[in-house]
Design a protein around this motif. Structure first.
Motif, PDB file in Angstrom:
ATOM      1  N   THR A 162      28.611  15.635  28.025  1.00  0.00           N
ATOM      2  CA  THR A 162      28.729  14.169  28.113  1.00  0.00           C
ATOM      3  C   THR A 162      27.636  13.561  28.986  1.00  0.00           C
ATOM      4  OG1 THR A 162      30.225  14.294  30.006  1.00  0.00           O
ATOM      5  CG2 THR A 162      31.249  14.248  27.823  1.00  0.00           C
ATOM      6  N   LYS A 163      26.911  14.420  29.719  1.00  0.00           N
ATOM      7  CA  LYS A 163      25.869  13.900  30.609  1.00  0.00           C
ATOM      8  C   LYS A 163      24.867  15.018  30.894  1.00  0.00           C
ATOM      9  CE  LYS A 163      26.817  10.175  32.221  1.00  0.00           C
ATOM     10  NZ  LYS A 163      27.105   8.922  32.852  1.00  0.00           N
ATOM     11  N   ILE A 164      23.607  14.637  31.107  1.00  0.00           N
ATOM     12  CA  ILE A 164      22.608  15.626  31.543  1.00  0.00           C
ATOM     13  C   ILE A 164      22.210  15.289  32.966  1.00  0.00           C
ATOM     14  CG2 ILE A 164      20.248  16.481  31.199  1.00  0.00           C
ATOM     15  CD1 ILE A 164      20.699  16.208  28.194  1.00  0.00           C
ATOM     16  N   LEU A 165      22.150  16.320  33.804  1.00  0.00           N
ATOM     17  CA  LEU A 165      21.710  16.140  35.189  1.00  0.00           C
ATOM     18  C   LEU A 165      20.457  16.969  35.407  1.00  0.00           C
ATOM     19  CD1 LEU A 165      22.176  15.093  38.116  1.00  0.00           C
ATOM     20  CD2 LEU A 165      23.534  17.158  38.524  1.00  0.00           C
ATOM     21  N   ALA A 185      16.272  15.798  25.373  1.00  0.00           N
ATOM     22  CA  ALA A 185      17.525  16.483  25.004  1.00  0.00           C
ATOM     23  C   ALA A 185      18.666  15.471  24.926  1.00  0.00           C
ATOM     24  CB  ALA A 185      17.850  17.574  26.024  1.00  0.00           C
ATOM     25  N   ALA A 186      18.678  14.533  25.853  1.00  0.00           N
ATOM     26  CA  ALA A 186      19.742  13.528  25.902  1.00  0.00           C
ATOM     27  C   ALA A 186      19.718  12.629  24.665  1.00  0.00           C
ATOM     28  CB  ALA A 186      19.597  12.688  27.168  1.00  0.00           C
ATOM     29  N   LEU A 187      18.508  12.330  24.221  1.00  0.00           N
ATOM     30  CA  LEU A 187      18.352  11.507  23.021  1.00  0.00           C
ATOM     31  C   LEU A 187      18.987  12.212  21.817  1.00  0.00           C
ATOM     32  CD1 LEU A 187      16.856   8.828  22.342  1.00  0.00           C
ATOM     33  CD2 LEU A 187      14.838  10.202  21.833  1.00  0.00           C
ATOM     34  N   GLU A 188      18.734  13.517  21.726  1.00  0.00           N
ATOM     35  CA  GLU A 188      19.288  14.307  20.620  1.00  0.00           C
ATOM     36  C   GLU A 188      20.808  14.424  20.716  1.00  0.00           C
ATOM     37  OE1 GLU A 188      17.767  15.779  17.958  1.00  0.00           O
ATOM     38  OE2 GLU A 188      15.923  14.786  18.551  1.00  0.00           O
ATOM     39  N   LEU A 189      21.316  14.580  21.953  1.00  0.00           N
ATOM     40  CA  LEU A 189      22.759  14.798  22.131  1.00  0.00           C
ATOM     41  C   LEU A 189      23.534  13.484  22.218  1.00  0.00           C
ATOM     42  CD1 LEU A 189      22.663  17.750  24.735  1.00  0.00           C
ATOM     43  CD2 LEU A 189      23.568  17.869  22.408  1.00  0.00           C
ATOM     44  N   GLY A 190      22.800  12.364  22.350  1.00  0.00           N
ATOM     45  CA  GLY A 190      23.458  11.066  22.429  1.00  0.00           C
ATOM     46  C   GLY A 190      24.182  10.826  23.744  1.00  0.00           C
ATOM     47  N   VAL A 191      23.598  11.315  24.849  1.00  0.00           N
ATOM     48  CA  VAL A 191      24.204  11.112  26.178  1.00  0.00           C
ATOM     49  C   VAL A 191      23.150  10.533  27.122  1.00  0.00           C
ATOM     50  CG1 VAL A 191      25.825  13.034  25.835  1.00  0.00           C
ATOM     51  CG2 VAL A 191      23.631  13.471  26.982  1.00  0.00           C
ATOM     52  N   SER A 192      23.567  10.175  28.341  1.00  0.00           N
ATOM     53  CA  SER A 192      22.621   9.672  29.342  1.00  0.00           C
ATOM     54  C   SER A 192      22.147  10.789  30.266  1.00  0.00           C
ATOM     55  CB  SER A 192      23.273   8.583  30.200  1.00  0.00           C
ATOM     56  OG  SER A 192      23.581   7.467  29.408  1.00  0.00           O
ATOM     57  N   VAL A 193      21.036  10.507  30.924  1.00  0.00           N
ATOM     58  CA  VAL A 193      20.465  11.445  31.905  1.00  0.00           C
ATOM     59  C   VAL A 193      20.608  10.851  33.306  1.00  0.00           C
ATOM     60  CG1 VAL A 193      18.354  12.599  32.709  1.00  0.00           C
ATOM     61  CG2 VAL A 193      18.642  12.085  30.287  1.00  0.00           C
ATOM     62  N   VAL A 194      20.996  11.685  34.243  1.00  0.00           N
ATOM     63  CA  VAL A 194      20.953  11.299  35.654  1.00  0.00           C
ATOM     64  C   VAL A 194      19.966  12.229  36.327  1.00  0.00           C
ATOM     65  CG1 VAL A 194      22.280  11.112  37.793  1.00  0.00           C
ATOM     66  CG2 VAL A 194      23.383  10.615  35.600  1.00  0.00           C
ATOM     67  N   PHE A 195      19.031  11.676  37.093  1.00  0.00           N
ATOM     68  CA  PHE A 195      18.166  12.590  37.854  1.00  0.00           C
ATOM     69  C   PHE A 195      18.494  12.496  39.337  1.00  0.00           C
ATOM     70  CE2 PHE A 195      15.013   9.552  39.501  1.00  0.00           C
ATOM     71  CZ  PHE A 195      15.048   8.521  38.570  1.00  0.00           C
ATOM     72  N   ALA A 196      18.724  13.664  39.930  1.00  0.00           N
ATOM     73  CA  ALA A 196      18.978  13.713  41.366  1.00  0.00           C
ATOM     74  C   ALA A 196      17.713  13.267  42.094  1.00  0.00           C
ATOM     75  CB  ALA A 196      19.367  15.129  41.769  1.00  0.00           C
ATOM     76  N   ARG A 197      17.882  12.458  43.132  1.00  0.00           N
ATOM     77  CA  ARG A 197      16.747  11.978  43.910  1.00  0.00           C
ATOM     78  C   ARG A 197      16.474  12.951  45.047  1.00  0.00           C
ATOM     79  NH1 ARG A 197      16.258   6.301  42.382  1.00  0.00           N
ATOM     80  NH2 ARG A 197      14.432   6.371  43.714  1.00  0.00           N
ATOM     81  N   VAL A 221      28.754  18.474  32.188  1.00  0.00           N
ATOM     82  CA  VAL A 221      27.360  18.204  32.551  1.00  0.00           C
ATOM     83  C   VAL A 221      26.450  19.379  32.198  1.00  0.00           C
ATOM     84  CG1 VAL A 221      25.819  17.547  34.436  1.00  0.00           C
ATOM     85  CG2 VAL A 221      28.187  16.743  34.452  1.00  0.00           C
ATOM     86  N   LEU A 222      25.405  19.064  31.447  1.00  0.00           N
ATOM     87  CA  LEU A 222      24.346  20.048  31.186  1.00  0.00           C
ATOM     88  C   LEU A 222      23.252  19.844  32.230  1.00  0.00           C
ATOM     89  CD1 LEU A 222      22.720  22.121  29.557  1.00  0.00           C
ATOM     90  CD2 LEU A 222      22.056  20.276  28.001  1.00  0.00           C
TER      91      LEU A 222
END
Ligand code: 5GP
Length: 194
Positions: A52-55, A68-80, A120-121
Motif C-alpha cells: 500500500t506504500k513504498i518507503l 515502482a510506485a507508479l506501476e503498483l498504484g501507490v505513493s512513495v514516502v522518502f525518509a529524510r 510497506v515495500l
C-alpha cells in the motif's frame, strides 16, 4: 535483471573491492528509461504482496521508488536524513550509519504518511551492510505497519546486509547481485550460481 547488469558492466566503475560507482545512471545523473524498467521489475516481483506504500531513503532511492510506485498504484514516502523546518510533526526516527559517508544520521518519517494499516515495500539503491534497510524496517515496525519486503537495485552480496535481512525473515528482492568487485571489474553472483 539483465538490462541492469548490462548497464552496470557498461557504465559502472568499481572504485576498489568495496565500492561501485554508478553515478551516470543512478546516483547523480538518472536514466529515466532504465528507472522505468526497474520500477516495472519491482512491481512484478511484489505484485502479490499487498503493497500500500513504498518507503525509501533520500536521495538515490527516490527515482526507482517512484517508478515502482507508479506501476503498483501507490505513493512513495522518502525518509529524510536532514533536519527540515517543515518536517516537525509526528516524527518516527531511527539511527542509520552511512556506508559511503561514514557517519551516523537520524532518519525521520512523518507518521502522517505511514499508518499501522499499511503494508510497506522498502526500496533502496544499494544494499551493503544493511544499515539503511534495517533503519527503514525499524521505522515501519515502530509505526506498527507491516513490511512487505525489501527491494534493492544493486546488492553487494559479499557484504553482510543481504544475509542479515533474509535471516530475519524479510523477503529480499535484489535486481542485480554483485558477488565481488575489483578495481575496474564487477562480477555478478548469478553468473556462477545459476
Ligand atoms: P548499507 O546501509 O546497506 O550499509 O549501505 C547502503 C547505502 O549506502 C545505500 O543507500 C547507498 O547510498 C550507499 N552505498 C553502499 N554501498 C555503495 C556502493 O558501492 N556504491 C554507492 N554508490 N553507494 C553505496
Amino acid at each position: 535483471m539483465e538490462l541492469l547488469k548490462q548497464r552496470i558492466e557498461k557504465d559502472g566503475l568499481a572504485l576498489n573491492e568495496h565500492v561501485l560507482k554508478v553515478d551516470s545512471f543512478l546516483n547523480h545523473q538518472i536514466d529515466p528509461v532504465l528507472m522505468q524498467e526497474i520500477g516495472k521489475e519491482f512491481a512484478e516481483r511484489f505484485k502479490d504482496a499487498g503493497v500500500t506504500k513504498i518507503l525509501t531513503l533520500e536521495s538515490s532511492g527516490i527515482a526507482p521508488s517512484v517508478m515502482a510506485a507508479l506501476e503498483l498504484g501507490v505513493s512513495v514516502v522518502f525518509a529524510r536524513k536532514r533536519k527540515s523546518l517543515t518536517l516537525t510533526d509526528d516524527l518516527v526516527t531511527a539511527t542509520v550509519y552511512s556506508y559511503t559517508k561514514q557517519e551516523s544520521n537520524t532518519i525521520a518519517v512523518s507518521s502522517r504518511f505511514i499508518k499501522k494499516e499499511d503494508t510497506v515495500l522498502i526500496i533502496d539503491d544499494f544494499l551493503a551492510n544493511g544499515e539503511a534497510a534495517k533503519g527503514l524496517i525499524e521505522v515501519v515496525e515502530s509505526i506498527g505497519a507491516k513490511v512487505a519486503g525489501v527491494g534493492i537495485v544493486i546488492e553487494k552480496s559479499f557484504q553482510p546486509g543481504a544475509d542479515e535481512i533474509e535471516s530475519k525473515g524479510y523477503r529480499l528482492e535484489s535486481l542485480a547481485r554483485v558477488e565481488s568487485l575489483k578495481a575496474g571489474e564487477v562480477t555478478f553472483k548469478d553468473e556462477k550460481a545459476e
